[in-house]
Design a protein around this motif. Structure first.
Motif, PDB file in Angstrom:
ATOM      1  N   SER A 123       0.843  -1.197   0.000  1.00  0.00           N
ATOM      2  CA  SER A 123       0.000   0.000   0.000  1.00  0.00           C
ATOM      3  C   SER A 123       0.874   1.241   0.000  1.00  0.00           C
ATOM      4  N   VAL A 124       0.257   2.337  -0.405  1.00  0.00           N
ATOM      5  CA  VAL A 124       0.949   3.620  -0.428  1.00  0.00           C
ATOM      6  C   VAL A 124       0.055   4.668   0.223  1.00  0.00           C
ATOM      7  N   TYR A 146       4.621   8.745   0.792  1.00  0.00           N
ATOM      8  CA  TYR A 146       5.402   8.018   1.791  1.00  0.00           C
ATOM      9  C   TYR A 146       5.961   6.729   1.186  1.00  0.00           C
ATOM     10  N   ASP A 147       6.918   6.133   1.868  1.00  0.00           N
ATOM     11  CA  ASP A 147       7.460   4.850   1.434  1.00  0.00           C
ATOM     12  C   ASP A 147       6.363   3.794   1.391  1.00  0.00           C
ATOM     13  N   ILE A 148       6.517   2.847   0.492  1.00  0.00           N
ATOM     14  CA  ILE A 148       5.541   1.782   0.330  1.00  0.00           C
ATOM     15  C   ILE A 148       5.614   0.829   1.523  1.00  0.00           C
ATOM     16  N   MET A 161       8.584  -1.804  -8.787  1.00  0.00           N
ATOM     17  CA  MET A 161       7.192  -2.016  -8.428  1.00  0.00           C
ATOM     18  C   MET A 161       6.723  -0.975  -7.412  1.00  0.00           C
ATOM     19  N   ALA A 162       7.581  -0.634  -6.478  1.00  0.00           N
ATOM     20  CA  ALA A 162       7.226   0.414  -5.511  1.00  0.00           C
ATOM     21  C   ALA A 162       6.991   1.736  -6.229  1.00  0.00           C
ATOM     22  N   GLY A 163       7.797   2.006  -7.246  1.00  0.00           N
ATOM     23  CA  GLY A 163       7.623   3.230  -8.023  1.00  0.00           C
ATOM     24  C   GLY A 163       6.312   3.250  -8.782  1.00  0.00           C
ATOM     25  N   ALA A 207       0.789  -7.285  -5.615  1.00  0.00           N
ATOM     26  CA  ALA A 207       2.019  -7.426  -6.397  1.00  0.00           C
ATOM     27  C   ALA A 207       2.100  -8.860  -6.914  1.00  0.00           C
ATOM     28  N   LEU A 208       2.254  -9.019  -8.232  1.00  0.00           N
ATOM     29  CA  LEU A 208       2.291 -10.340  -8.851  1.00  0.00           C
ATOM     30  C   LEU A 208       3.724 -10.750  -9.183  1.00  0.00           C
ATOM     31  N   ALA A 209       3.941 -12.046  -9.303  1.00  0.00           N
ATOM     32  CA  ALA A 209       5.277 -12.582  -9.546  1.00  0.00           C
ATOM     33  C   ALA A 209       5.872 -12.100 -10.864  1.00  0.00           C
ATOM     34  N   ASN A 210       5.012 -11.805 -11.845  1.00  0.00           N
ATOM     35  CA  ASN A 210       5.505 -11.376 -13.157  1.00  0.00           C
ATOM     36  C   ASN A 210       5.841  -9.884 -13.214  1.00  0.00           C
TER      37      ASN A 210
END
Length: 357
Positions: free
Chosen positions: A191-192, A205-207, A230-232, A257-260
């Protein structure tokens, strides 16, 4: 700019209203709460409480009279109430954010329109539509009521096992207008927390990486174990949403968040968010202070964290662990002043901070 000494009206007197009132007081503001429950958590720290329903016109008029700016602590505030208050006072976040977030179908359409990906979904108005949607999703999915429901309420899960029926699933959500979301094989839930002011300035804020149990947030950890890319993407999606809503204040946005490497938005909340409680202990400016800054026209604060941390919700009987937790080094405890501990009820949280690596 709303000057110090002015009054902030807050609709809702739960723990989020309480923490907003505390943050407002630190910046020199008074607060008045509109809340049906007289002994609500926020009543212990606010300057005044109006005890009435959220759609009580007399109470809304009184709130407007006492307040220089108005905000809210939960997303199920009646839109009509927010619009009525907006006729005479600034209400942040805007009523449009409530409209979008209160209906899961409207929310998904809005996110997709902004180019923010979500899990596949189908509108479900009856058993026949549910059967068709399940067929499209291979018999698997999560059925959620379009409106209301939080912490896992108003939901039914289909795992594709024998015996699951559309009739039983639709009955489980009260035969209410719903949405079926395809199951997502995610590796992490993140989450963000982000803020925007009237001038369009944005701070993110940081994820945080989250763990849920029975639909209730158990913990949030910062930093996350997902890639910086991904965080970006999560931060970029939050910026798109803030700008798309012409938002003022703090919001929380959750993702799978997915593995791909794919990131799918789950939902957003037009308010300070449980997964951002860690900012209270690990940042110079918490999400609560940031929200007060945004709605009063003060400069947005620094969102950098000074510590790594894990925030854990204290749910139900967890409150009995507090004396032992208080002995821990680096544990920052915040209790919500609730008299009765019940299963699934958030009684407080603890953020364990460690030196940032």
């Amino acid at each position: 700019m709303i000057s110090a000494g002015s009054t902030i009206g807050i609709i809702g007197g739960g723990q989020l209203g309480r923490m907003l009132a505390i943050a407002a007081a630190r910046l020199g503001y008074r607060t008045v709460i509109l809340e049906p429950q007289a002994d609500c958590p926020a009543a212990q720290v606010a300057n005044e409480v109006i005890t009435a329903a959220y759609d009580d016109h007399d109470a809304l008029e009184r709130l407007a009279e006492l307040s220089d700016v108005i905000t809210y602590e939960f997303e199920n505030v009646p839109v009509d109430s927010a619009e009525l208050l907006s006729e005479t006072k600034s209400v942040f976040p805007p009523a449009e954010a409530l409209k979008v977030s209160q209906d899961r179908v409207t929310e998904k359409r809005f996110l997709n329109k902004l180019g923010i990906q979500t899990a596949q979904w189908r509108v479900v108005e009856n058993e026949v539509e549910l059967e068709a949607a399940l067929l499209a999703f291979g018999g698997k999915g999560i059925l959620k009521t379009r409106r209301f429901g939080y912490d896992g309420k108003g939901q039914a899960k289909f795992s594709g096992v024998p015996g699951e029926t559309a009739k039983a699933g639709f009955a489980a959500v009260g035969n209410a207008p719903s949405i079926l979301e395809a199951l997502v094989d995610f590796t992490h839930e993140i989450s963000v927390i982000a803020a925007r002011d009237e001038a369009g300035n944005i701070r993110v804020y940081d994820i945080a990486e989250n763990v849920h149990k029975d639909g209730i947030l158990v913990s949030s950890t910062v930093p996350v174990s997902v890639s910086s890319t991904m965080a970006g993407l999560a931060a970029d999606a939050a910026r798109k949403l803030l700008e798309g809503l012409n938002y003022v204040g703090v919001l929380g946005m959750e993702f799978f968040a997915l593995a791909n490497g794919t990131l799918l938005a789950n939902e957003f909340a037009p308010r300070v968010h449980n997964s951002g409680h860690w900012t209270e202990a690990a940042c110079a400016v918490s999400q609560f202070e940031q929200h007060i800054r945004a709605i009063t026209g003060l400069p947005l604060g620094d969102t950098r964290r000074h510590s790594d941390c894990v925030m854990e919700n204290l749910i139900g009987d967890d409150i009995a662990r507090v004396p032992e937790i208080l002995k821990e080094s680096g544990a920052v405890v915040h209790l919500y002043g609730k008299a009765e501990a019940r299963p699934g009820r958030k009684m407080g949280h603890v953020t364990r901070i460690t030196k940032r690596l």
